[in-house]
Design a protein around this motif. Sequence first.
Motif, PDB file in Angstrom:
ATOM      1  N   SER A  44       0.827  -1.195   0.000  1.00 25.88           N
ATOM      2  CA  SER A  44       0.000   0.000   0.000  1.00 25.88           C
ATOM      3  C   SER A  44       0.867   1.254   0.000  1.00 25.88           C
ATOM      4  N   PHE A  45       0.233   2.369  -0.226  1.00 30.02           N
ATOM      5  CA  PHE A  45       0.904   3.664  -0.258  1.00 30.02           C
ATOM      6  C   PHE A  45       1.390   4.028   1.140  1.00 30.02           C
ATOM      7  N   LEU A  46       2.606   4.520   1.229  1.00 28.12           N
ATOM      8  CA  LEU A  46       3.192   4.980   2.490  1.00 28.12           C
ATOM      9  C   LEU A  46       3.462   6.474   2.367  1.00 28.12           C
ATOM     10  N   GLY A  47       2.675   7.268   3.032  1.00 24.73           N
ATOM     11  CA  GLY A  47       2.874   8.711   2.938  1.00 24.73           C
ATOM     12  C   GLY A  47       1.724   9.473   3.551  1.00 24.73           C
ATOM     13  N   GLU A  48       1.743  10.756   3.307  1.00 31.47           N
ATOM     14  CA  GLU A  48       0.740  11.660   3.873  1.00 31.47           C
ATOM     15  C   GLU A  48      -0.333  11.991   2.845  1.00 31.47           C
ATOM     16  N   LEU A  49      -1.571  11.680   3.173  1.00 28.11           N
ATOM     17  CA  LEU A  49      -2.712  12.045   2.334  1.00 28.11           C
ATOM     18  C   LEU A  49      -3.808  12.570   3.235  1.00 28.11           C
ATOM     19  N   PRO A  50      -4.630  13.477   2.814  1.00 29.75           N
ATOM     20  CA  PRO A  50      -4.639  14.079   1.482  1.00 29.75           C
ATOM     21  C   PRO A  50      -3.537  15.130   1.330  1.00 29.75           C
ATOM     22  N   ILE A  51      -3.218  15.408   0.078  1.00 25.50           N
ATOM     23  CA  ILE A  51      -2.274  16.478  -0.247  1.00 25.50           C
ATOM     24  C   ILE A  51      -2.921  17.395  -1.265  1.00 25.50           C
ATOM     25  N   THR A  52      -2.504  18.651  -1.255  1.00 24.79           N
ATOM     26  CA  THR A  52      -2.961  19.593  -2.265  1.00 24.79           C
ATOM     27  C   THR A  52      -1.814  19.816  -3.244  1.00 24.79           C
ATOM     28  N   VAL A  53      -2.115  19.622  -4.519  1.00 20.17           N
ATOM     29  CA  VAL A  53      -1.126  19.835  -5.576  1.00 20.17           C
ATOM     30  C   VAL A  53      -1.521  21.112  -6.299  1.00 20.17           C
ATOM     31  N   PRO A  54      -0.622  22.096  -6.365  1.00 19.81           N
ATOM     32  CA  PRO A  54      -0.973  23.368  -6.990  1.00 19.81           C
ATOM     33  C   PRO A  54      -1.271  23.226  -8.477  1.00 19.81           C
ATOM     34  N   ALA A  55      -1.946  24.217  -9.027  1.00 24.40           N
ATOM     35  CA  ALA A  55      -2.251  24.246 -10.463  1.00 24.40           C
ATOM     36  C   ALA A  55      -0.972  24.060 -11.264  1.00 24.40           C
ATOM     37  N   GLY A  57       1.232  21.999 -11.076  1.00 27.05           N
ATOM     38  CA  GLY A  57       2.384  21.700 -10.223  1.00 27.05           C
ATOM     39  C   GLY A  57       2.552  20.216  -9.985  1.00 27.05           C
ATOM     40  N   ARG A  58       3.462  19.896  -9.076  1.00 28.47           N
ATOM     41  CA  ARG A  58       3.733  18.500  -8.731  1.00 28.47           C
ATOM     42  C   ARG A  58       4.134  18.399  -7.268  1.00 28.47           C
ATOM     43  N   LYS A  59       3.858  17.241  -6.685  1.00 30.39           N
ATOM     44  CA  LYS A  59       4.252  16.957  -5.307  1.00 30.39           C
ATOM     45  C   LYS A  59       4.603  15.472  -5.203  1.00 30.39           C
ATOM     46  N   THR A  60       5.513  15.168  -4.282  1.00 26.54           N
ATOM     47  CA  THR A  60       5.906  13.792  -4.005  1.00 26.54           C
ATOM     48  C   THR A  60       5.438  13.457  -2.588  1.00 26.54           C
ATOM     49  N   PRO A  61       4.240  12.849  -2.468  1.00 23.16           N
ATOM     50  CA  PRO A  61       3.661  12.625  -1.150  1.00 23.16           C
ATOM     51  C   PRO A  61       4.153  11.390  -0.416  1.00 23.16           C
ATOM     52  N   GLY A  62       4.808  10.459  -1.107  1.00 20.53           N
ATOM     53  CA  GLY A  62       5.242   9.244  -0.434  1.00 20.53           C
ATOM     54  C   GLY A  62       5.717   8.176  -1.392  1.00 20.53           C
ATOM     55  N   GLU A  63       5.627   6.920  -0.922  1.00 19.69           N
ATOM     56  CA  GLU A  63       6.196   5.799  -1.661  1.00 19.69           C
ATOM     57  C   GLU A  63       5.281   4.577  -1.616  1.00 19.69           C
ATOM     58  N   LEU A  64       5.567   3.636  -2.510  1.00 21.13           N
ATOM     59  CA  LEU A  64       4.953   2.316  -2.492  1.00 21.13           C
ATOM     60  C   LEU A  64       6.035   1.303  -2.161  1.00 21.13           C
ATOM     61  N   GLU A  65       5.683   0.296  -1.376  1.00 20.29           N
ATOM     62  CA  GLU A  65       6.619  -0.790  -1.129  1.00 20.29           C
ATOM     63  C   GLU A  65       6.341  -1.906  -2.131  1.00 20.29           C
ATOM     64  N   VAL A  66       7.395  -2.421  -2.746  1.00 19.33           N
ATOM     65  CA  VAL A  66       7.280  -3.566  -3.639  1.00 19.33           C
ATOM     66  C   VAL A  66       8.303  -4.610  -3.205  1.00 19.33           C
ATOM     67  N   ALA A  67       7.933  -5.882  -3.342  1.00 20.49           N
ATOM     68  CA  ALA A  67       8.824  -6.960  -2.911  1.00 20.49           C
ATOM     69  C   ALA A  67       8.658  -8.168  -3.813  1.00 20.49           C
ATOM     70  N   MET A  68       9.774  -8.821  -4.108  1.00 13.37           N
ATOM     71  CA  MET A  68       9.736 -10.082  -4.839  1.00 13.37           C
ATOM     72  C   MET A  68       9.783 -11.205  -3.804  1.00 13.37           C
ATOM     73  N   PRO A  69       8.674 -11.941  -3.656  1.00 10.91           N
ATOM     74  CA  PRO A  69       8.646 -13.007  -2.649  1.00 10.91           C
ATOM     75  C   PRO A  69       9.477 -14.213  -3.079  1.00 10.91           C
ATOM     76  N   ASN A  70       9.711 -15.115  -2.141  1.00  9.01           N
ATOM     77  CA  ASN A  70      10.464 -16.336  -2.426  1.00  9.01           C
ATOM     78  C   ASN A  70       9.765 -17.234  -3.444  1.00  9.01           C
ATOM     79  N   THR A  71       8.464 -17.002  -3.658  1.00 12.03           N
ATOM     80  CA  THR A  71       7.693 -17.811  -4.608  1.00 12.03           C
ATOM     81  C   THR A  71       7.879 -17.352  -6.054  1.00 12.03           C
ATOM     82  N   ALA A  72       8.629 -16.292  -6.292  1.00 11.43           N
ATOM     83  CA  ALA A  72       8.794 -15.749  -7.652  1.00 11.43           C
ATOM     84  C   ALA A  72       9.444 -16.775  -8.572  1.00 11.43           C
ATOM     85  N   ALA A  73       8.930 -16.837  -9.794  1.00  9.67           N
ATOM     86  CA  ALA A  73       9.482 -17.746 -10.802  1.00  9.67           C
ATOM     87  C   ALA A  73      10.898 -17.310 -11.168  1.00  9.67           C
TER      88      ALA A  73
END
Length: 94
Positions: A44-55, A57-73
Amino acid sequence: MRRTRLTVVNPYPFPISVGRLGARLVSTSDRACKPTATNLRVGSFLGELPITVPARGRKTPGELEVAMPNTAADACQRTTFHLAITATATRVKR
């Protein structure tokens, strides 16, 4: 486990409020590596929400965690995984 930083870009001429962000695995660069949770877990998303992004504009509110499990081909080693990012936003009233 790795973290992927997300940046929200607002193409509109008014500010927006982003209330939810998420992602899902949609494809890979190798046909032998299926885009399934057994090959890559998208957290899931890790960060602060809600955020306001200006007209326009751009903002970097957080990150996603991704993992390759031991079951990966074995075919998934050194494969590029493609994620679809989703967001829910509303126009900010002045």
